[in-house]
Write a protein that holds these residues in place. Sequence first.
Motif, short mmCIF file in Angstrom:
data_model
loop_
_atom_site.label_atom_id
_atom_site.label_comp_id
_atom_site.label_asym_id
_atom_site.label_seq_id
_atom_site.Cartn_x
_atom_site.Cartn_y
_atom_site.Cartn_z
N PHE A 1 -15.45 -1.47 25.47
CA PHE A 1 -14.75 -0.22 25.17
C PHE A 1 -15.19 0.30 23.81
N ARG A 2 -14.90 1.59 23.62
CA ARG A 2 -15.35 2.25 22.41
C ARG A 2 -14.10 2.69 21.66
N ASP A 3 -14.13 2.51 20.38
CA ASP A 3 -12.97 2.88 19.59
C ASP A 3 -13.42 3.34 18.22
N LYS A 4 -12.67 4.29 17.69
CA LYS A 4 -12.91 4.67 16.30
C LYS A 4 -12.14 3.67 15.47
N ALA A 5 -12.80 3.10 14.52
CA ALA A 5 -12.08 2.08 13.76
C ALA A 5 -12.61 1.99 12.36
N LEU A 6 -11.76 1.47 11.52
CA LEU A 6 -12.26 1.12 10.19
C LEU A 6 -13.10 -0.13 10.39
N VAL A 7 -14.33 -0.05 9.97
CA VAL A 7 -15.20 -1.20 10.18
C VAL A 7 -15.70 -1.72 8.84
N ASN A 8 -16.16 -2.96 8.90
CA ASN A 8 -16.80 -3.53 7.73
C ASN A 8 -18.21 -2.99 7.69
N ILE B 1 -25.45 -11.39 5.53
CA ILE B 1 -26.91 -11.40 5.43
C ILE B 1 -27.38 -11.23 3.99
N CYS B 2 -26.84 -10.20 3.29
CA CYS B 2 -27.36 -9.94 1.95
C CYS B 2 -26.32 -10.23 0.86
N HIS B 3 -25.12 -10.59 1.26
CA HIS B 3 -24.06 -10.98 0.33
C HIS B 3 -23.56 -9.87 -0.59
N SER B 4 -23.82 -8.60 -0.22
CA SER B 4 -23.23 -7.53 -1.02
C SER B 4 -21.79 -7.32 -0.59
N ASP B 5 -21.05 -6.57 -1.39
CA ASP B 5 -19.66 -6.28 -1.06
C ASP B 5 -19.58 -5.33 0.13
N ILE B 6 -18.65 -5.63 1.01
CA ILE B 6 -18.41 -4.81 2.20
C ILE B 6 -17.46 -3.67 1.83
N VAL B 7 -17.67 -2.48 2.41
CA VAL B 7 -16.67 -1.43 2.27
C VAL B 7 -16.12 -1.08 3.66
N GLN B 8 -14.95 -0.49 3.67
CA GLN B 8 -14.34 -0.08 4.93
C GLN B 8 -14.78 1.34 5.25
N LYS B 9 -15.14 1.57 6.51
CA LYS B 9 -15.64 2.87 6.89
C LYS B 9 -15.19 3.18 8.32
N SER B 10 -14.85 4.41 8.56
CA SER B 10 -14.42 4.78 9.91
C SER B 10 -15.65 5.09 10.76
N LYS B 11 -15.72 4.46 11.92
CA LYS B 11 -16.92 4.60 12.75
C LYS B 11 -16.56 4.45 14.21
N ASP B 12 -17.44 4.92 15.08
CA ASP B 12 -17.30 4.61 16.50
C ASP B 12 -17.88 3.23 16.72
N VAL B 13 -17.11 2.39 17.32
CA VAL B 13 -17.55 1.02 17.49
C VAL B 13 -17.46 0.63 18.95
N TRP B 14 -18.50 -0.06 19.43
CA TRP B 14 -18.43 -0.67 20.76
C TRP B 14 -17.83 -2.05 20.62
N TYR B 15 -16.83 -2.32 21.43
CA TYR B 15 -16.21 -3.64 21.38
C TYR B 15 -16.39 -4.37 22.70
#
Length: 800
Positions: A149-156, A177-191
């Motif tokens: 399913f597809r959902d708009k979500a705050l993603v890492n 993978i690169c150890h940088s800080d993650i930010v929250q972002k709204s995106k279309d995500v396949w789950y």
Amino acid sequence: MRYDYKTIEAKWQKRWEDEKAFEAVDFSEKPKFFSMVEFPYPSGAGMHVGHIKAYSGLEVVSRKRRMQGYNVLFPIGFDAFGLPTENYAIKTNTHPRLVTDKNIEKFTQQLKRVGFSFDWSRVVDTTEEDYYKWTQWIFRKMLDNGLVFRDKALVNYCPSCKVVLSNEDSQGGKCDICHSDIVQKSKDVWYLRITEYADKLLRGLDNVDYLPNIKMQQENWIGKSTGAFVKFALGGTDELLTVYTTRPDTLFGVTFMVMAPEHPLIDKYADKISNMEEILAYRTECSKKTEFERTQLVKEKTGVCIDGFKAINPVNGKEIPVYISDYVMMGYGTGAIMAVPAHDQRDWDFANKFGIDIIEVIKGGDITVEAYAGDGEMVNSDFLNGYTNKKDSITRMIEELEKKGLGEGGVQYKMKDWAFNRQRYWGEPIPIVHCEKCGIVGVPYEELPLRLPAMDNFEPGQGGESPLATLEDFVNCKCPKCGAPAKRETDTMPQWAGSSWYFLRYIDPHNEERFADPEKLKYWLPVDWYNGGMEHVTRHMIYSRFWHHFLYDLGEVPCSEPYAKRTAQGLILGPDGDKMSKSKGNVVDPNDVVDAYGADVLRVYVLFMGDYESATPWNDSSMRGCKRFLDRIASLCDIAEGEGVTPELESAFHRTIKKVSQDIENMKFNTAIAAMMSLANDIFAVGKITRDELATLVSLLCPFAPHICEEIWEYLGNTTLLSLGQWPTYDEALTVSNTVEYAIQVNGKLKSTIVLPADVDKETAIKSALLDEKVAPAVEGKQIVKEIFVPGKIINVVVK
RNA sequence: GCGGGUGUGGCGGAAUUGGCAGACGCGCAAGAUUUAGGAUCUUGUGUUUAUUCGUGCAGGUUCAAGUCCUGUCACCCGCACCA
């Protein structure tokens, strides 16, 4: 015999390959054994000794099984999609295909030099079309079955890799993978709806043989909790606010409620809320916090009281305030909680800060000081008063709620659905088409594989678009359903996809009709023994178990659990005791070791260096001890004479065969090797060995150091391969010698030792012990109170 | 914070589950061989003067404890505001 490892190793590796010695036979009459190690990610740096240790364990088991007459499938492959290759490709402006091929070639050459008995005719590479065709096929089946399913979500989102990460890949707020800080972002995500399989994945653990800590980690990851959903009316609205709680029986102690800042009910009733501005400001503040800040500021609770509606406690009708606070997460339970400050420390902290009542409902603590989370008698709780058993009071409360229609028992899992798309080039294209009329349409099965298009610039687009989005030819297509112009999905699958089913492809790697032939699946499944790193026991293993359970539900595979047994090896640390890493410069290259000492020494050392399951530092001189051992074994050729048994060695041989046979099964490779070293010491002490006995010894050692053992086997006049020979057997009766050395203690202190016949009786033993010249003086003139005789072990005389 | 694990010589690590602590290997020392170095071989190697004392620390159970029980400290690995 001279131990010229370079010549010997090349010679036997060639012969094994020429004779296809280690190729598994489908449908053989022999019992089957499917052993599998985690296939490597072919990085540019090549393998390090950690890989060698990881493969050597089951390598020894597999070689032993072949000698025991099993039909062994011990395959290898490459998990080659993924970011490191892609990043390297971008940096050097080389196509990832070329980079991957080069790396695989390097890995293959390294693995072959070590003499691993992999079935090289079944190599899989997750990036090849005829492999990822089936990765896409399984995904399409999931789409058909409502698991996508597809959902708009705050993603890492990792700003450095420009990629969306799953929760699993962004633990601690850092990119995996690169150890940088993650930010929250709204995106279309396949789950992928893995949560639908949470219970199956949990229950499946009852029927598999995983190391206890591996099972525990998986249980923890799935994180099942039982409790209840309780509905609170919201005064001034028709809404019921549902919360999840593990302690519904504390409902009389609820003095406020908390919603996650992003809770949708807030927006729905925004016009009823008089302090909406304050709430929106708090929300903004929360979204700015990184994961790190949220976890570091655990103790300091913040929040805002919602000014507009109050909740009604369903059991006593009391009006209670509703807050928002970021200590409640949208992602777990219902995104809202009932707060019981007397018995939950977080609620207590919050109540304390905001001046909210704290009502004790379980006796036993001092709630003026801190929350009491222990057991005790229920108080201030109407019909629950007097209950002392948690289980009973919870059951009673759930009954009550169900009667009133204000709640019901329920379970929750920590595990979340699997965010399955990445905005990168080097992965399997997700076989989906977006049609304006038909919505989301799967690419037809007959069009698979959906090929990864060739392109020059694989750099992700600004704003996190997949590079594939720039390819007009790829993006624009016809809707498979209605034929109207449509657009292709441009995201690719995460690296975990290809590794979620690779064990199935090993069974039938060249099948063009199916991912694998059903009869072959039936013959080979499940994997009998799977070994790998602890770091993969949650993510990779849970994902692949999920895919396998899904295929089982479709009737595509014959068993629900893919892995019958799972073990894990410990790390090899650098000589300095730190984790090996390029930046620390403490990495040991297996090629260097093979050059300087030979593959057999490397193989023996990685298993001898310590307990297989523990982390052990590398030590060069310790490794030279293994070289010395193999030199000594080779030199036995010079003294081996005659046939049959050397009487002085007979028992030692039988004991060693028993010990090595058992230790291999228990992955106690270090003590198995120690036992063979001991036997070698015994042989040199006796000064002779027969040719038969030497043959037995090299048979035992062959799984560990196959090249030198094959050479000695040939030296002894054999023309067949020792690797396909017979595993030695032992006679239990001959493992025990007919005399035993007893320890003699007086009052529990060791005084002497004495050699007695194995079948000695208590009376004789004690009589002989008392005559011992060291024991007699200690006993003299004293009264013997007690005599202890443990057959085969010890004599203890208690005197006063 | 919760869950799991580990503490044994100079080092890596053993200890058939309550029965001689330190197997096996490294390192170290002495000797042999060698022109020398290296390699190899032999012997020794927890501590201590006989005697002792010794498995993170403190108690306990037992004829007997690395192993069982109680408490405690340290380190490592998961998960982490999971309601």
